[in-house]
Design a protein around this motif. Structure first.
Motif, PDB file in Angstrom:
ATOM      1  N   THR A 143    -106.458   9.854   5.204  1.00 44.47           N
ATOM      2  CA  THR A 143    -105.786   8.996   6.330  1.00 44.47           C
ATOM      3  C   THR A 143    -106.471   8.821   7.405  1.00 44.47           C
ATOM      4  OG1 THR A 143    -105.177  11.160   6.941  1.00 44.47           O
ATOM      5  CG2 THR A 143    -103.612  10.126   5.535  1.00 44.47           C
ATOM      6  N   LYS A 147    -106.488   5.090   9.247  1.00 44.21           N
ATOM      7  CA  LYS A 147    -106.334   4.825  10.672  1.00 44.21           C
ATOM      8  C   LYS A 147    -107.436   4.236  11.137  1.00 44.21           C
ATOM      9  CE  LYS A 147    -105.505   7.698  14.771  1.00 44.21           C
ATOM     10  NZ  LYS A 147    -105.280   8.981  15.317  1.00 44.21           N
ATOM     11  N   GLU A 151    -106.645   0.742  13.360  1.00 42.11           N
ATOM     12  CA  GLU A 151    -106.898   0.782  14.924  1.00 42.11           C
ATOM     13  C   GLU A 151    -107.804  -0.238  15.414  1.00 42.11           C
ATOM     14  OE1 GLU A 151    -107.416   4.271  18.539  1.00 42.11           O
ATOM     15  OE2 GLU A 151    -107.284   4.855  16.376  1.00 42.11           O
TER      16      GLU A 151
END
Length: 546
Positions: A143, A147, A151
């Motif tokens: 993850t 992420k 982002e």
């Protein structure tokens, strides 16, 4: 750490694919191998290999302007990162979305003197919208890469500008049979151990030791050799030290072959200068860290166990007051190894051989005494260190070993030539030559400079990296043969030009001829079997040492 580097990189690239990234501009390197492999192992992002990180950044800038969508720029560590700064400033000032991904050394190596390790954290300051520092030394979850991709792209696209992701990769960098890995199960949780320096407050009692060893990379080390002449202490003398200045029985020049083929066990190691070029010697020093005393006025960027904060002169004022009873057999043993290795190398080099070590050896033997020699990074300085001997020629050896990059090498050597009336020589690889070719426009300012280009057709230092030579379909992302002829480049900048091959190096008397301006000597290497020749030489030496 066996698979974490690649798994994280693969997941990161896969996520960028999902959210629409179409282009990646990459530059060859070692530390960014996991990222390059991850990009090679997919088909949806177009990967363009650009030798110059500065150019790569600006090409990405143009592409991102056209697409109005972020593209990736991927580089290795060290000065490669610094070369991105001009395009990052422009990206920030003109609001162009780009994601810069730089490889970095593991955090445990920062400020230890490890080669090509600089401070990359927030290196671009206010000129990036956001900075992400990622360490893969610890357990990485799937993850995290997802992420990070989402982002970083969101910030770059919505706020319109550059984002910097800095990823710390520890070895191993190459993964074989990687396509069979399960991408959400990284392995080998690892926490780095940091070691602290011990600044010596009172001068040590060195008389208790029997088997001392000196390791010297200091270019101001004549005092070291002269002070140690009366002591039987072997000096592992690097090529950018005084190996070519003063002939001495104490100097050991082919220590890499000793370390690779014999087990030696000094009880004391005194270091002068920065961390060595040789990987074998650095590994040896790491294994014997507790035995090391570094003599240094400036305490900076080194992880030696003990540091004596004195100048060389101050150190020897105290050192020579002590009475020693060093083991003569220890010195004799190392000296015998050196003699055997030197004779074996000379035997290999008695006939022309298409090997960069042979070429460096021949050139050094023919360059006139008292010359200035600027030696380039990557292959040239490693081959000079490994395949040359202690001779008395009073050379001044120069190099850019602070960050060990290949950028600005011609410019640096021109600077030396501008301030010197002596014979000036530069020895660099073809990649370094192309990297800084625009500096030749200053030809008219130079009194005399001979640039010797070892042209192995595209930076074959990367052939020496573990596993890369087996990646035949992807090797183009590490090797960059340039179609432009060095002869034509020399002509366009009004430089003299001479072309040589490995088998016509016996007649190098022209190196002693006077001339004005810049002269370019191209030495062609067509063979791609440098690492095989190295193995052959090393095996031959091993037999002699048994």
């Amino acid at each position: 750490m066996k698979n974490n580097n690649y798994i994280f990189s693969k997941n990161l690239i896969n996520e960028y694919i999902k959210i629409g990234v179409k282009y990646a501009f990459v530059s060859p390197g070692s530390r960014n191998t996991p990222l390059l492999l991850a990009l090679c192992d997919q088909k949806k992002i177009k990967v363009l290999s650009i030798i110059d990180e500065r150019v790569s950044g600006f090409m990405a800038l143009g592409a991102a302007k056209s697409l109005k969508f972020p593209v990736l720029v991927v580089t290795t560590s060290g000065s490669a990162v610094a070369n991105l700064f001009p395009s990052i400033v422009e990206s920030f000032m003109s609001s162009v979305p780009i994601i810069y991904i730089t490889a970095d050394r593991p955090k445990k190596l920062i400020n230890t003197g490890s080669n090509q390790t600089i401070y990359q954290e927030k290196i671009f300051g206010k000129y990036v919208l956001n900075f992400f520092d990622v360490s893969i030394e610890n357990h990485i979850k799937n993850t995290q890469s997802i992420k990070l991709a989402k982002e970083s792209l969101s910030i770059s696209l919505n706020k319109k500008g550059p984002v910097h992701i800095n990823i710390h990769f520890d070895k191993p960098l190459y993964v074989k049979n990687r396509l069979n890995l399960i991408h959400n199960k990284p392995t080998d949780n690892f926490i780095p151990k940091t070691e602290k320096n011990n600044i010596i407050s009172s001068f040590p009692n060195f008389s208790i030791f029997k088997k001392p060893l000196i390791v010297c990379t200091d270019d101001k080390d004549i005092i070291i050799i002269k002070k140690l002449e009366k002591y039987k202490i072997p000096i592992f003398m690097e090529c950018i030290g005084s190996r070519f200045t003063l002939k001495s029985k104490n100097i050991i020049s082919n220590y890499e072959f000793i370390l690779k083929n014999k087990s030696i066990n000094p009880d004391l190691i005194i270091r002068f200068g920065k961390k060595p070029i040789s990987n074998a010697l650095n590994s040896f020093l790491k294994e014997n860290r507790n035995k090391i005393y570094l003599v240094s006025e400036k305490i900076f960027n080194d992880d030696s166990k003990n540091i004596i904060n004195l100048s060389n002169e101050q150190f020897f004022n105290e050192f020579c007051k002590q009475k020693f009873n060093f083991d003569i057999k220890w010195f004799s043993e190392i000296s015998i190894y050196q003699n055997i290795i030197e004779k074996k190398i000379l035997k290999y080099f008695s006939d022309p051989i298409e090997h960069e070590g042979y070429i460096l050896n021949r050139i050094i033997s023919k360059i006139p005494d008292s010359s200035n020699i600027f030696i380039g990074n990557s292959s040239p300085i490693r081959d000079l260190d490994q395949f040359t001997f202690n001779i008395s020629k009073k050379f001044n050896i120069y190099s850019n070993r602070g960050a060990s990059g290949i950028d600005g090498l011609i410019s640096s050597s021109i600077g030396i030539a501008l301030t010197s009336n002596d014979n000036n020589f530069t020895i660099i690889g073809d990649m370094s030559f192309y990297y800084d070719v625009s500096s030749l426009i200053n030809n008219s300012l130079v009194k005399n400079l001979t640039i010797i280009v070892i042209n192995n057709m595209g930076g074959h230092i990367f052939d020496r990296l573990e596993g890369i030579s087996t990646e035949s379909q992807y090797i183009k992302y590490w090797l960059n043969p340039i179609n432009y002829k060095i002869r034509d480049i020399a002509k366009s900048f009004n430089c003299d030009y001479i072309k040589l091959k490995y088998n016509n190096l016996n007649d190098l008397d022209f190196l002693n001829e006077s001339f004005k301006g810049i002269r370019i000597v191209e030495v062609i290497i067509e063979s791609k079997n440098h690492h095989l020749e190295n193995d052959k030489i090393c095996k031959g030496i091993k037999k002699e040492l048994i």
